[in-house]
Write a protein that holds these residues in place. Structure first.
Motif, PDB file in Angstrom:
ATOM      1  N   THR A 114       0.831  -1.208   0.000  1.00 17.95           N
ATOM      2  CA  THR A 114       0.000   0.000   0.000  1.00 17.95           C
ATOM      3  C   THR A 114       0.864   1.257   0.000  1.00 17.95           C
ATOM      4  N   ARG A 117       2.346   1.851  -3.418  1.00 13.07           N
ATOM      5  CA  ARG A 117       1.298   2.352  -4.321  1.00 13.07           C
ATOM      6  C   ARG A 117       1.045   3.841  -4.060  1.00 13.07           C
ATOM      7  N   SER A 118       0.946   4.237  -2.792  1.00 11.40           N
ATOM      8  CA  SER A 118       0.714   5.646  -2.458  1.00 11.40           C
ATOM      9  C   SER A 118       1.929   6.500  -2.815  1.00 11.40           C
ATOM     10  N   VAL A 120       3.955   6.176  -5.331  1.00 12.74           N
ATOM     11  CA  VAL A 120       3.902   6.487  -6.763  1.00 12.74           C
ATOM     12  C   VAL A 120       2.838   7.571  -6.996  1.00 12.74           C
ATOM     13  N   ALA A 121       1.701   7.436  -6.319  1.00 10.12           N
ATOM     14  CA  ALA A 121       0.603   8.405  -6.484  1.00 10.12           C
ATOM     15  C   ALA A 121       1.031   9.807  -6.071  1.00 10.12           C
ATOM     16  N   PHE A 122       1.893   9.905  -5.050  1.00  6.84           N
ATOM     17  CA  PHE A 122       2.257  11.219  -4.531  1.00  6.84           C
ATOM     18  C   PHE A 122       3.706  11.592  -4.847  1.00  6.84           C
ATOM     19  N   ASN A 123       4.223  11.009  -5.943  1.00  7.01           N
ATOM     20  CA  ASN A 123       5.487  11.459  -6.550  1.00  7.01           C
ATOM     21  C   ASN A 123       6.730  11.370  -5.674  1.00  7.01           C
ATOM     22  N   MET A 148       2.770  -1.200  -9.004  1.00  8.43           N
ATOM     23  CA  MET A 148       3.399   0.116  -8.937  1.00  8.43           C
ATOM     24  C   MET A 148       4.876   0.071  -8.524  1.00  8.43           C
ATOM     25  N   GLY A 230       0.189   2.290   6.959  1.00  6.83           N
ATOM     26  CA  GLY A 230       0.013   2.565   5.530  1.00  6.83           C
ATOM     27  C   GLY A 230      -0.833   3.801   5.310  1.00  6.83           C
ATOM     28  N   SER A 234       0.498   7.438   3.906  1.00  7.53           N
ATOM     29  CA  SER A 234      -0.169   7.966   2.712  1.00  7.53           C
ATOM     30  C   SER A 234      -0.671   9.392   2.943  1.00  7.53           C
ATOM     31  N   ILE A 235      -1.236   9.659   4.124  1.00  9.91           N
ATOM     32  CA  ILE A 235      -1.733  11.014   4.418  1.00  9.91           C
ATOM     33  C   ILE A 235      -0.563  11.991   4.477  1.00  9.91           C
ATOM     34  N   TYR A 238       0.619  12.630   0.978  1.00  7.99           N
ATOM     35  CA  TYR A 238      -0.407  13.453   0.315  1.00  7.99           C
ATOM     36  C   TYR A 238      -0.235  14.914   0.708  1.00  7.99           C
ATOM     37  N   GLU A 239      -0.009  15.181   1.991  1.00  9.41           N
ATOM     38  CA  GLU A 239       0.150  16.561   2.464  1.00  9.41           C
ATOM     39  C   GLU A 239       1.465  17.175   1.982  1.00  9.41           C
ATOM     40  N   GLU A 241       2.858  16.640  -0.804  1.00  5.18           N
ATOM     41  CA  GLU A 241       2.814  16.763  -2.266  1.00  5.18           C
ATOM     42  C   GLU A 241       1.881  17.920  -2.627  1.00  5.18           C
ATOM     43  N   ARG A 242       2.385  19.153  -2.435  1.00  6.71           N
ATOM     44  CA  ARG A 242       1.529  20.309  -2.742  1.00  6.71           C
ATOM     45  C   ARG A 242       2.216  21.258  -3.681  1.00  6.71           C
TER      46      ARG A 242
ATOM     47  N   SER B 221      -0.496  11.566  -9.031  1.00 13.23           N
ATOM     48  CA  SER B 221       0.318  11.416 -10.238  1.00 13.23           C
ATOM     49  C   SER B 221      -0.423  10.637 -11.336  1.00 13.23           C
ATOM     50  N   THR B 224      -0.599   6.575 -11.603  1.00 17.95           N
ATOM     51  CA  THR B 224      -1.376   5.728 -10.726  1.00 17.95           C
ATOM     52  C   THR B 224      -2.825   5.680 -11.166  1.00 17.95           C
ATOM     53  N   LEU B 227      -5.732   4.451  -5.586  1.00 17.33           N
ATOM     54  CA  LEU B 227      -5.110   4.138  -4.301  1.00 17.33           C
ATOM     55  C   LEU B 227      -5.839   2.947  -3.693  1.00 17.33           C
TER      56      LEU B 227
END
Lengths: 242, 242
Positions: A114, A117-118, A120-123, A148, A230, A234-235, A238-239, A241-242, B221, B224, B227
Motif C-alpha cells: 500500500t 502504491r501511495s 507512486v501516487a504522490f510522486n 506500482m 500505511g 499515505s496522508i 499526500y500533504e 505533495e503540494r 500522479s 497511478t 489508491l
C-alpha cells in the motif's frame, strides 16, 4: 510444447523463487496475474511468461505453456491464476531525487504494498527500505502494490547511512511521532524532504528517531492512539505533495 | 475451575462463533488479545473473558480459565493468544450525527478494519455498511480496527434507503470517482457530509453512484490508476475533517 511435469527443472526453479533466499541468490522474482505481468513489462523487468495451456496471452517476451497443475504449483494465490511472469530485479543502489521515503522495519506485506502504491501516487522519488523490512519481492507485497513497485526507485540500505547521506544533501529528515511534533498541515516548504515511517508495533527506532530534524503528526480525535501505518504514511505523503 | 475439554458445551459454542451465521443468530461475537478485550470493555460490550490457566487478567466481568489446548481451539490467530472475550453486538439501526460514511460492498477484512480505525480518528459519526460488506465481527476485521469499532456507531442498511434518508436531512452525498469529480481540497463546507466508498474491484455500484450529489477525487500522479480503498477513504475523511 506444454510443460506438464512438476519435476521439470524449469518448474522446480520457479517454485524455489517463492523463497526470499532463492530470489536473493538468483536476482529473479515472480509476479502473478495479467495486471501485474503487464505493469512489470512496462518497466522491462519481464523476462519470460508462463501461461496455462489453452489460454492465450499477447506479450513481447518468450511464452511457455504449462498444465493447470503446474500453474497451481508455481502460483501462490488460492484463487485461479492463468499467467505468471519471471522477472529480473532492478538492483538500484542510488538515492535519486529529493522526495525520499525511509521505511524502518515495516513487517506487514499489505502495508508495504500500500505504501509503495501511495508513494507512486504522490510522486516520491526514492523509497529506502531498512534491511529488516519485509521482502519487496514477496508475492503479497507485489500484489498489494498493484504493480506500482516497478514505477519507482526502491533501494535497501542501512537507514543511519541513508540519513547521513540525505543530511549532506541538505534534505530535511522528518520523523513521525503521535505525541510530539508539528502538524503536517503547517509544513510549507515541500520541495524536498525525507520522511521516516516506523515498524507497525514499535514505531521508528530510537537511533533513527534521534537523527531526525523534526517530527510530523496528523491531527486526529483523542479517541485514537494511532492510524494504520500505511494510512498514516499515505496522508503524510499526500500533504507533502503540494 | 479450569475447562480442559474440547467437548465442553461452552467451548463448543465459542468455536461456533467463528462463523458469521452463528454470530448473527446469537448476537454475540469474540475478540482476541488483551488490547482488544480492554478496548471493548470500555464500551460495555464485554460479557465474559476466557483466560489461559496460570495466566492472570484483571477485569470486571466473569473470568473462566481454560487449558492452552482449549485456547488454541477458540482463537483464530496463528500467534499465541492468552485472552479471548465474549461480547454482545451493539445492534444500532439509527443514522446518528451529520458525518456519515457509507461502504458499498467492501470485501477485504483489513480494508474494513483500517477504514473503521480512520473513521474514529477523523470523527465520523456513523458508518453504514451495505448488506454485502464483509462481516464487521469477522476476527480479522476486529483486529485491524485495533478495537476502535466499539467507539463508533456502525449500522448495516440498504444504501439506497440510507441515501434517501440522508437526502431528506439535507446532507450532501459525495461519491468517489477517480476520473470525474471535484478535488476534495476544494470542498469548503465540511460541517456535514455523507461519503460513499466502493468495492475494491468494482468501485461504487451504478445505482448508488447515480444518487450522489457530487464526486470527490484525490489529486495524484498520472502513473497511478487508484489508491488502496482504505487509504483513499482515510485521505478523504482527513480532508473533510477541518
Amino acid at each position: 510444447m506444454i510443460i506438464t511435469s512438476l519435476e521439470n527443472n524449469k518448474i522446480k526453479d520457479l517454485v524455489k523463487l517463492q523463497s526470499k533466499k532463492y530470489r536473493d541468490s538468483t536476482n529473479m522474482f515472480l509476479v502473478e496475474g495479467v495486471h501485474l505481468v503487464e505493469e512489470v513489462n512496462k518497466s522491462n523487468l519481464l523476462k519470460e511468461v508462463f501461461v496455462v495451456e489453452n489460454d492465450s496471452f499477447n506479450i513481447d517476451v518468450p511464452i511457455t505453456y504449462v498444465s493447470s497443475d503446474v500453474m497451481k504449483k508455481i502460483s501462490t494465490t488460492d484463487t485461479y491464476t492463468n499467467v505468471v511472469g519471471l522477472c529480473e530485479k532492478k538492483n538500484s543502489n542510488e538515492i535519486k531525487g529529493g522526495k525520499i521515503l525511509l521505511l524502518d522495519d515495516i513487517q506487514d506485506p499489505g502495508n508495504l504494498g500500500t505504501i509503495i502504491r501511495s508513494s507512486v501516487a504522490f510522486n516520491v522519488d526514492t523509497i529506502i527500505l531498512s534491511p529488516n523490512t519485509v521482502d519487496l519481492y514477496n508475492s503479497k507485497v507485489l500484489r498489494s502494490t498493484q504493480g506500482m513497485f516497478s514505477h519507482i526507485n526502491i533501494i535497501t540500505m542501512d537507514l543511519v547511512e541513508a540519513i547521513t547521506e540525505l543530511k549532506s544533501r541538505n534534505i530535511t529528515v522528518y520523523g513521525t511521532n503521535v505525541n510530539n511534533g508539528e502538524d503536517v498541515r503547517n509544513i510549507t516548504d515541500t520541495s524536498s524532504f525525507a520522511l521516516v515511517m516506523g515498524n507497525e508495533g514499535n514505531g521508528v527506532s530510537q537511533t533513527i528517531q534521534s537523527m531526525c530534524d523534526k517530527n510530523l503528526y496528523i491531527k486526529m480525535s483523542n479517541n485514537t492512539e494511532s492510524l494504520n501505518v500505511g494510512v498514516a504514511c499515505s496522508i503524510l505523503l499526500y500533504e507533502l505533495e503540494r
